[in-house]
Design a protein around this motif. Sequence first.
Motif, PDB file in Angstrom:
ATOM      1  N   MET A  48       0.817  -1.207   0.000  1.00 62.42           N
ATOM      2  CA  MET A  48       0.000   0.000   0.000  1.00 62.42           C
ATOM      3  C   MET A  48       0.857   1.266   0.000  1.00 62.42           C
ATOM      4  N   LEU A  49       1.915   1.282   0.802  1.00 55.23           N
ATOM      5  CA  LEU A  49       2.771   2.464   0.859  1.00 55.23           C
ATOM      6  C   LEU A  49       3.500   2.700  -0.466  1.00 55.23           C
ATOM      7  N   GLN A  50       3.934   1.623  -1.133  1.00 52.07           N
ATOM      8  CA  GLN A  50       4.568   1.780  -2.437  1.00 52.07           C
ATOM      9  C   GLN A  50       3.590   2.332  -3.456  1.00 52.07           C
ATOM     10  N   ILE A  52       0.970   4.215  -2.855  1.00 50.23           N
ATOM     11  CA  ILE A  52       0.713   5.613  -2.510  1.00 50.23           C
ATOM     12  C   ILE A  52       1.870   6.503  -2.953  1.00 50.23           C
ATOM     13  N   ARG A  53       3.079   6.085  -2.680  1.00 49.91           N
ATOM     14  CA  ARG A  53       4.234   6.944  -2.967  1.00 49.91           C
ATOM     15  C   ARG A  53       4.536   7.066  -4.455  1.00 49.91           C
ATOM     16  N   PHE A  54       4.456   5.981  -5.195  1.00 49.92           N
ATOM     17  CA  PHE A  54       4.957   5.998  -6.564  1.00 49.92           C
ATOM     18  C   PHE A  54       3.871   6.116  -7.637  1.00 49.92           C
ATOM     19  N   TYR A  55       2.598   5.953  -7.276  1.00 54.71           N
ATOM     20  CA  TYR A  55       1.561   5.977  -8.306  1.00 54.71           C
ATOM     21  C   TYR A  55       0.505   7.059  -8.108  1.00 54.71           C
ATOM     22  N   LEU A  56       0.360   7.600  -6.929  1.00 55.11           N
ATOM     23  CA  LEU A  56      -0.641   8.629  -6.710  1.00 55.11           C
ATOM     24  C   LEU A  56      -0.041  10.013  -6.877  1.00 55.11           C
ATOM     25  N   LYS A  57      -0.811  10.920  -7.440  1.00 49.31           N
ATOM     26  CA  LYS A  57      -0.337  12.279  -7.672  1.00 49.31           C
ATOM     27  C   LYS A  57      -0.345  13.115  -6.388  1.00 49.31           C
ATOM     28  N   GLN A  58      -1.310  12.893  -5.514  1.00 55.48           N
ATOM     29  CA  GLN A  58      -1.441  13.628  -4.261  1.00 55.48           C
ATOM     30  C   GLN A  58      -1.381  12.650  -3.075  1.00 55.48           C
ATOM     31  N   PRO A  59      -0.201  12.188  -2.687  1.00 54.91           N
ATOM     32  CA  PRO A  59      -0.128  11.183  -1.616  1.00 54.91           C
ATOM     33  C   PRO A  59      -0.673  11.644  -0.275  1.00 54.91           C
ATOM     34  N   ARG A  60      -0.699  12.935  -0.020  1.00 59.78           N
ATOM     35  CA  ARG A  60      -1.198  13.398   1.279  1.00 59.78           C
ATOM     36  C   ARG A  60      -2.703  13.255   1.402  1.00 59.78           C
ATOM     37  N   ASP A  61      -3.416  13.097   0.295  1.00 60.17           N
ATOM     38  CA  ASP A  61      -4.865  12.908   0.336  1.00 60.17           C
ATOM     39  C   ASP A  61      -5.243  11.544   0.912  1.00 60.17           C
TER      40      ASP A  61
END
Length: 63
Positions: A48-50, A52-61
Amino acid sequence: MEVLYSFYDNLIRQVRNDFYRFLMRTIKWEQRMLAIKGPRGSGKTTLMLQYIRFYLKQPRDCV
């Protein structure tokens, strides 16, 4: 809330991209609800963390 953001940012910074879980390409990430289950230590949180970090544009959302 800042404590939660700080903890989250620390987790995301520690994720490396030298090894990806094999399910990364298999999971249909666009679905509204996902369930990832497995034994302790099998890499569910890392997966899940990978993502979020490498594929999502807004990880803080994600918080």
